[in-house]
Design a protein around this motif. Structure first.
Motif, PDB file in Angstrom:
ATOM      1  N   GLY A  68       0.834  -1.200   0.000  1.00 32.40           N
ATOM      2  CA  GLY A  68       0.000   0.000   0.000  1.00 32.40           C
ATOM      3  C   GLY A  68       0.864   1.243   0.000  1.00 32.40           C
ATOM      4  O   GLY A  68       2.083   1.170   0.113  1.00 32.40           O
ATOM      5  N   ARG A  69       0.202   2.386  -0.104  1.00 34.14           N
ATOM      6  CA  ARG A  69       0.959   3.643  -0.150  1.00 34.14           C
ATOM      7  C   ARG A  69       0.062   4.799   0.270  1.00 34.14           C
ATOM      8  O   ARG A  69      -1.148   4.757   0.087  1.00 34.14           O
ATOM      9  CB  ARG A  69       1.492   3.900  -1.565  1.00 34.14           C
ATOM     10  N   GLY A  70       0.707   5.831   0.818  1.00 32.54           N
ATOM     11  CA  GLY A  70      -0.024   7.074   1.049  1.00 32.54           C
ATOM     12  C   GLY A  70      -0.020   7.591   2.475  1.00 32.54           C
ATOM     13  O   GLY A  70      -0.473   8.699   2.734  1.00 32.54           O
ATOM     14  N   TRP A  71       0.512   6.820   3.447  1.00 37.64           N
ATOM     15  CA  TRP A  71       0.483   7.301   4.827  1.00 37.64           C
ATOM     16  C   TRP A  71       1.441   8.478   5.019  1.00 37.64           C
ATOM     17  O   TRP A  71       2.456   8.604   4.356  1.00 37.64           O
ATOM     18  CB  TRP A  71       0.818   6.171   5.811  1.00 37.64           C
ATOM     19  N   ASP A  72       1.089   9.324   5.972  1.00 33.57           N
ATOM     20  CA  ASP A  72       1.897  10.510   6.269  1.00 33.57           C
ATOM     21  C   ASP A  72       1.783  10.806   7.755  1.00 33.57           C
ATOM     22  O   ASP A  72       0.780  11.371   8.215  1.00 33.57           O
ATOM     23  CB  ASP A  72       1.409  11.701   5.441  1.00 33.57           C
ATOM     24  N   GLN A  73       2.801  10.407   8.493  1.00 33.28           N
ATOM     25  CA  GLN A  73       2.748  10.526   9.951  1.00 33.28           C
ATOM     26  C   GLN A  73       2.697  11.978  10.420  1.00 33.28           C
ATOM     27  O   GLN A  73       2.252  12.245  11.545  1.00 33.28           O
ATOM     28  CB  GLN A  73       3.943   9.795  10.591  1.00 33.28           C
ATOM     29  N   THR A  74       3.105  12.926   9.572  1.00 33.42           N
ATOM     30  CA  THR A  74       3.088  14.331  10.002  1.00 33.42           C
ATOM     31  C   THR A  74       1.661  14.855  10.150  1.00 33.42           C
ATOM     32  O   THR A  74       1.449  15.912  10.758  1.00 33.42           O
ATOM     33  CB  THR A  74       3.853  15.236   9.018  1.00 33.42           C
ATOM     34  N   LYS A  75       0.695  14.119   9.616  1.00 40.16           N
ATOM     35  CA  LYS A  75      -0.701  14.541   9.718  1.00 40.16           C
ATOM     36  C   LYS A  75      -1.452  13.804  10.824  1.00 40.16           C
ATOM     37  O   LYS A  75      -2.667  13.915  10.945  1.00 40.16           O
ATOM     38  CB  LYS A  75      -1.401  14.341   8.367  1.00 40.16           C
TER      39      LYS A  75
ATOM     40  N   VAL B  46       3.513  -7.268   5.268  1.00 41.22           N
ATOM     41  CA  VAL B  46       2.872  -5.991   4.908  1.00 41.22           C
ATOM     42  C   VAL B  46       3.961  -4.945   4.711  1.00 41.22           C
ATOM     43  O   VAL B  46       4.835  -4.781   5.571  1.00 41.22           O
ATOM     44  CB  VAL B  46       1.905  -5.518   6.017  1.00 41.22           C
ATOM     45  N   VAL B  47       3.917  -4.254   3.585  1.00 42.71           N
ATOM     46  CA  VAL B  47       4.856  -3.156   3.311  1.00 42.71           C
ATOM     47  C   VAL B  47       4.052  -1.968   2.800  1.00 42.71           C
ATOM     48  O   VAL B  47       3.437  -2.040   1.728  1.00 42.71           O
ATOM     49  CB  VAL B  47       5.936  -3.550   2.284  1.00 42.71           C
ATOM     50  N   LEU B  48       4.059  -0.891   3.561  1.00 43.32           N
ATOM     51  CA  LEU B  48       3.288   0.301   3.225  1.00 43.32           C
ATOM     52  C   LEU B  48       4.247   1.461   2.977  1.00 43.32           C
ATOM     53  O   LEU B  48       5.027   1.829   3.850  1.00 43.32           O
ATOM     54  CB  LEU B  48       2.321   0.647   4.367  1.00 43.32           C
ATOM     55  N   THR B  49       4.184   2.022   1.789  1.00 39.83           N
ATOM     56  CA  THR B  49       5.091   3.097   1.395  1.00 39.83           C
ATOM     57  C   THR B  49       4.539   4.449   1.826  1.00 39.83           C
ATOM     58  O   THR B  49       3.340   4.722   1.680  1.00 39.83           O
ATOM     59  CB  THR B  49       5.285   3.079  -0.131  1.00 39.83           C
ATOM     60  N   ARG B  50       5.444   5.281   2.359  1.00 36.47           N
ATOM     61  CA  ARG B  50       5.041   6.634   2.746  1.00 36.47           C
ATOM     62  C   ARG B  50       4.582   7.394   1.505  1.00 36.47           C
ATOM     63  O   ARG B  50       4.958   7.062   0.387  1.00 36.47           O
ATOM     64  CB  ARG B  50       6.210   7.360   3.422  1.00 36.47           C
ATOM     65  N   VAL B  51       3.804   8.439   1.696  1.00 36.14           N
ATOM     66  CA  VAL B  51       3.213   9.177   0.578  1.00 36.14           C
ATOM     67  C   VAL B  51       4.265   9.662  -0.416  1.00 36.14           C
ATOM     68  O   VAL B  51       4.032   9.662  -1.627  1.00 36.14           O
ATOM     69  CB  VAL B  51       2.343  10.355   1.102  1.00 36.14           C
ATOM     70  N   ASP B  52       5.460  10.042   0.081  1.00 33.18           N
ATOM     71  CA  ASP B  52       6.492  10.576  -0.817  1.00 33.18           C
ATOM     72  C   ASP B  52       7.356   9.501  -1.457  1.00 33.18           C
ATOM     73  O   ASP B  52       8.213   9.803  -2.289  1.00 33.18           O
ATOM     74  CB  ASP B  52       7.384  11.584  -0.091  1.00 33.18           C
ATOM     75  N   GLY B  53       7.170   8.230  -1.069  1.00 35.39           N
ATOM     76  CA  GLY B  53       7.953   7.148  -1.647  1.00 35.39           C
ATOM     77  C   GLY B  53       9.337   6.999  -1.042  1.00 35.39           C
ATOM     78  O   GLY B  53      10.103   6.128  -1.448  1.00 35.39           O
TER      79      GLY B  53
END
Length: 547
Positions: A125-132, A153-160
């Motif tokens: 998956g992709r799109g998480w942003d912990q700063t929010k 499970v591997v989830l990519t941060r929003v910026d890649g």
């Protein structure tokens, strides 16, 4: 005999007129190479190219052609996204989307639902942003284990530029506490020294190399899904920022069979093991300008959100830390030299002010030794540039390829990460233009949403979608409507050596255009966010029509 000749002339005349496509009753705008905006109500097209634009009287010149009624819609040149990731977008459209996640628990619920619907294999998956989130600290593998522990499970941060893995993924990758961070990457650790599950930049590879590469069929599907999505948003051409060998092969195959969904200017990934093979194959251009391959994408540093952007000074919220250079200056110079010696432009990702300075130094040294200054080399993002370095872009003929939505997405986070002195050259679009430098605009999808009207709005207002902050963030860098449109059309085309073929609706150029429901120049700027693309045309053929 005379009757036969007359009949032939009438038939030839009718055949000639029948080749024209005329659309009238439009509210048309196009930038021009002369720097003006031309307004028109009728466009004449032949063989996929613009013959002329004019008013309703133009119809009288083509009496044998049945015009198409544009129903008063606004016509603009097809929009060009100068920095996106086409296959990444296509994959994203079928993977777990975490873009609007509000917390770790929110991610967990979405993860569980996705796992139930997709019961086998790695979950990506992709799109998480912990700063929010609150708190805004990095999550951990244990956080994911609560929701899915029996599958990787591997989830990519929003910026890649960061991934978040669960314990199963780390186990399958053989990650142990003894693992050290690779050069250009960082393994974020827990207080006890164990890997936390967050891997920054080049440390991502420790996990991702264990995930099977997509098949040719999956890449084809991703291309088609991405193309359909982009056309619906009014994008007719995209600069694909870093393609691997498999995608390089696929694009050429699809171009040969004339099945590419939109125009692609592709950059070869400098990190691909087959880079030399691709460079030796030479520049690729095809007759209808659907595919152009003549540049190399290089990474200098990471991203601001994951503190991977390389800074001259410390991060305000992490004293003693200055980010990551993914390549040192010597290797940057080697990659740039290799590119220009093969006649390829070098397009280098640089976000932090230190990275931008080192990249500019690298270009300067290479130009002295190997040439290549006229290859329209670029710095991709150029988000934080020391004010002393901005004039160097013009001196070195470097094009800043920038994404307006990054400014409005990053502004709150940037204020936390950086001191005011570090922000003086932040997202400095207007400053670049005043230096006499063209800015090529894009979105960096799927890091950001691909909608170019979000980008146009951000460029003009420098506010979020709720019009905050009032007057715009660092408002001196706002663009006018004309400047913003030019950045997404003619100047983006220039950045791909295509300004005589694309980017405006002038005589002899490809008839790439869109019909939208808002008057771009006369509507309130906030109406841009509501813009609906009714039709998208490429080379005089309609490729999309809103249902």
């Amino acid at each position: 005999m005379k009757q036969l000749l007359l009949l032939w002339l009438l038939t030839a005349s009718h055949w000639c007129y029948a080749q024209f496509t005329i659309i009238h009753n439009v509210n048309g705008y196009t930038p021009t190479r002369a720097g003006t905006i031309q307004h028109f109500s009728t466009i004449v097209i032949k063989d996929g190219k613009v013959v002329k634009t004019g008013d309703e009287s133009t119809l009288k010149q083509y009496p044998q052609t049945s015009p198409i009624d544009g129903k008063g819609l606004t016509m603009l040149p097809g929009l060009i996204d100068a920095h996106g990731h086409v296959i990444g977008l296509g994959h994203n459209l079928s993977q777990l989307d975490l873009r609007n996640s509000k917390s770790v628990a929110d991610v967990g619920k979405k993860l569980q639902n996705y796992a139930q619907k997709n019961p086998s294999g790695w979950i990506l998956g992709r799109g998480w942003d912990q700063t929010k989130w609150t708190p805004s600290s990095f999550p951990t593998a244990r956080d994911l284990d609560k929701y899915v522990s029996n599958r990787p499970v591997v989830l990519t941060r929003v910026d890649g530029h960061a991934i978040w893995a669960n314990s199963k993924a780390m186990e399958l990758a053989g990650i142990k506490h003894t693992h050290t961070s690779p050069a250009g990457g960082e393994i974020i650790r827990l207080e006890n020294g164990q890997p936390s599950g967050i891997f920054i930049d080049k440390a991502e590879l420790l996990i991702t190399k264990h995930i099977a590469s997509p098949s040719a069929g999956q890449i084809n599907k991703a291309l088609d899904m991405a193309g359909k999505h982009l056309l619906s948003l009014g994008i007719t051409s995209v600069h694909d920022a870093g393609i691997d060998f498999a995608t390089w092969q696929l694009y050429q195959q699809r171009a040969k069979h004339q099945t590419l969904p939109l125009r692609i200017y592709a950059m070869l990934s400098a990190s691909d093991s087959n880079l030399d093979t691709m460079l030796k194959a030479g520049i690729y251009k095809e007759q209808k300008d659907y595919l152009s391959i003549r540049s190399v994408k290089i990474y200098a540093d990471g991203a601001l959100g994951s503190r991977g952007a390389a800074l001259i000074g410390d991060y305000k919220d992490r004293p003693g830390y200055q980010g990551l250079m993914l390549e040192q200056q010597s290797s940057l110079e080697a990659l740039i030299t290799k590119s220009v010696k093969h006649g390829f432009s070098a397009h280098t990702h640089a976000i932090g002010d230190r990275a931008n300075r080192i990249v500019l130094d690298s270009y300067q040294n290479v130009f002295k030794q190997a040439g290549g200054k006229l290859l329209r080399n670029r710095i991709e993002h150029a988000q934080l540039v020391n004010l002393e370095d901005i004039p160097r872009f013009k001196a070195l003929k470097i094009i800043p390829s920038m994404q307006p939505v990054h400014a409005t997405s990053d502004m709150h986070m940037a204020e936390k990460r950086l001191a005011q002195s570090q922000l003086q050259g932040a997202y400095a679009w207007q400053t670049f233009l005043k230096q006499g430098v063209k800015v090529a605009a894009g979105s960096d999808f799927p890091v950001e949403l691909a909608n170019p009207f979000d980008g146009l709005y951000a460029a003009i207002t420098r506010t979020d979608k709720m019009a905050n902050p009032e007057g715009g963030w660092r408002p001196a860098e706002r663009l006018t409507k004309q400047q913003a449109l030019q950045a997404f059309t003619l100047d983006a085309a220039y950045a791909a050596f295509q300004e005589f073929k694309l980017g405006s609706l002038e005589h002899g150029k490809w008839a790439d255009f869109i019909l939208v429901d808002q008057d771009y120049f006369k509507s309130d700027v906030h109406a841009l966010l509501k813009t609906q693309v009714e039709q998208t045309w490429i080379a005089g053929e309609r490729k999309y029509m809103r249902p």
